[in-house]
Scaffold this motif. Structure first.
Motif, PDB file in Angstrom:
ATOM      1  N   LYS A  97      42.410 -50.564 -10.994  1.00  0.00           N
ATOM      2  CA  LYS A  97      43.071 -50.132 -12.226  1.00  0.00           C
ATOM      3  C   LYS A  97      43.819 -48.823 -12.044  1.00  0.00           C
ATOM      4  O   LYS A  97      44.273 -48.233 -13.005  1.00  0.00           O
ATOM      5  N   GLY A  98      43.937 -48.357 -10.808  1.00  0.00           N
ATOM      6  CA  GLY A  98      44.760 -47.197 -10.522  1.00  0.00           C
ATOM      7  C   GLY A  98      44.052 -45.857 -10.518  1.00  0.00           C
ATOM      8  O   GLY A  98      44.689 -44.817 -10.398  1.00  0.00           O
ATOM      9  N   ASP A  99      42.724 -45.843 -10.650  1.00  0.00           N
ATOM     10  CA  ASP A  99      41.964 -44.591 -10.653  1.00  0.00           C
ATOM     11  C   ASP A  99      41.647 -44.212  -9.211  1.00  0.00           C
ATOM     12  O   ASP A  99      40.636 -44.624  -8.659  1.00  0.00           O
ATOM     13  N   GLN A 100      42.517 -43.427  -8.606  1.00  0.00           N
ATOM     14  CA  GLN A 100      42.342 -43.055  -7.208  1.00  0.00           C
ATOM     15  C   GLN A 100      41.098 -42.203  -6.964  1.00  0.00           C
ATOM     16  O   GLN A 100      40.587 -42.151  -5.856  1.00  0.00           O
ATOM     17  N   ASP A 101      40.596 -41.542  -8.021  1.00  0.00           N
ATOM     18  CA  ASP A 101      39.351 -40.790  -7.876  1.00  0.00           C
ATOM     19  C   ASP A 101      38.175 -41.722  -7.599  1.00  0.00           C
ATOM     20  O   ASP A 101      37.118 -41.274  -7.155  1.00  0.00           O
ATOM     21  N   GLY A 102      38.343 -43.007  -7.841  1.00  0.00           N
ATOM     22  CA  GLY A 102      37.292 -43.985  -7.571  1.00  0.00           C
ATOM     23  C   GLY A 102      37.066 -44.243  -6.093  1.00  0.00           C
ATOM     24  O   GLY A 102      36.080 -44.885  -5.720  1.00  0.00           O
ATOM     25  N   ALA A 103      37.937 -43.728  -5.220  1.00  0.00           N
ATOM     26  CA  ALA A 103      37.803 -44.002  -3.785  1.00  0.00           C
ATOM     27  C   ALA A 103      36.520 -43.409  -3.216  1.00  0.00           C
ATOM     28  O   ALA A 103      35.797 -44.076  -2.466  1.00  0.00           O
ATOM     29  N   TRP A 104      36.213 -42.151  -3.546  1.00  0.00           N
ATOM     30  CA  TRP A 104      35.002 -41.537  -2.997  1.00  0.00           C
ATOM     31  C   TRP A 104      33.755 -42.278  -3.461  1.00  0.00           C
ATOM     32  O   TRP A 104      32.865 -42.565  -2.667  1.00  0.00           O
ATOM     33  N   ILE A 105      33.672 -42.613  -4.746  1.00  0.00           N
ATOM     34  CA  ILE A 105      32.471 -43.286  -5.240  1.00  0.00           C
ATOM     35  C   ILE A 105      32.362 -44.687  -4.647  1.00  0.00           C
ATOM     36  O   ILE A 105      31.260 -45.194  -4.429  1.00  0.00           O
ATOM     37  N   ALA A 106      33.474 -45.313  -4.307  1.00  0.00           N
ATOM     38  CA  ALA A 106      33.421 -46.614  -3.626  1.00  0.00           C
ATOM     39  C   ALA A 106      32.761 -46.464  -2.262  1.00  0.00           C
ATOM     40  O   ALA A 106      31.919 -47.287  -1.873  1.00  0.00           O
ATOM     41  N   ALA A 107      33.113 -45.410  -1.537  1.00  0.00           N
ATOM     42  CA  ALA A 107      32.484 -45.156  -0.230  1.00  0.00           C
ATOM     43  C   ALA A 107      31.010 -44.811  -0.407  1.00  0.00           C
ATOM     44  O   ALA A 107      30.143 -45.335   0.310  1.00  0.00           O
ATOM     45  N   ALA A 108      30.712 -43.944  -1.353  1.00  0.00           N
ATOM     46  CA  ALA A 108      29.331 -43.493  -1.558  1.00  0.00           C
ATOM     47  C   ALA A 108      28.417 -44.635  -1.986  1.00  0.00           C
ATOM     48  O   ALA A 108      27.261 -44.714  -1.546  1.00  0.00           O
ATOM     49  N   THR A 109      28.922 -45.529  -2.830  1.00  0.00           N
ATOM     50  CA  THR A 109      28.084 -46.641  -3.286  1.00  0.00           C
ATOM     51  C   THR A 109      27.780 -47.599  -2.145  1.00  0.00           C
ATOM     52  O   THR A 109      26.671 -48.129  -2.058  1.00  0.00           O
TER      53      THR A 109
END
Length: 175
Positions: A97-109
């Motif tokens: 959905k375009g939330d680039q801040d979601g990249a770190w939490i994707a890695a962390a999860t």
């Protein structure tokens, strides 16, 4: 302003969920260093926040990338491999959905999920603080993901992680 490089959803013009923001803010508040953390109480309220977030998800009340990123953080603080996989999925939706801040939490999860099934993490986002032992990231496969790829996800390089590890160890020793 149609961007051909972006994917659009029917609910893109819907504002972020105030309830999801409230849940996320509380999730973060109880973890602040100035809060005297009672982990039994935090674990209990974490479960309540996951239940409330699950309800919002089942009602289709989350719409924005920010909503899904907030929800990912809530499930990142879960207690089961399934919680961490759901958190990872929510982070992927945030990115879509375009939330680039979601990249770190994707890695962390993903790292947290891997740790929960006794597999080495691959990004180095998870630090462990065993009593009476040195702070560690292990098990950790430091060679699978390159530093340039880590950078794309907002994850520090292996060298930066080593400095972070040293800093946390100093803090634990009281220096």
């Amino acid at each position: 302003g149609w961007d051909t490089n972006k994917s659009y959803s029917p609910d893109d013009d819907v504002p972020s969920s105030e309830e999801m923001k409230r849940i996320f803010d509380e999730d973060q508040r109880v973890r602040q260093p100035e809060a005297k953390v009672d982990w039994r109480e935090v674990n209990r309220t974490d479960a309540e926040r996951r239940d409330a977030t699950r309800k919002l998800l089942s009602e289709g009340a989350l719409h924005t990338g920010q909503d899904f990123e907030w929800a990912a953080f809530v499930f990142q603080h879960g207690s089961t491999p399934e919680d961490y996989l759901l958190a990872h999925t929510l982070a992927i939706v945030a990115l879509k959905k375009g939330d680039q801040d979601g990249a770190w939490i994707a890695a962390a999860t993903l790292d947290r999920y891997l740790n929960s099934i006794n597999q080495p993490q691959i990004y180095g986002t998870q630090f462990h603080f065993p009593k009476g032992e040195a702070t560690t990231q292990d098990p950790y496969n430091r060679t699978l993901i390159s530093d340039p790829l880590r950078k794309q996800l907002g994850v520090p390089s292996v060298a930066q992680q080593q400095e972070q590890l040293k800093q946390w160890e100093k803090e634990r020793e009281g220096h």
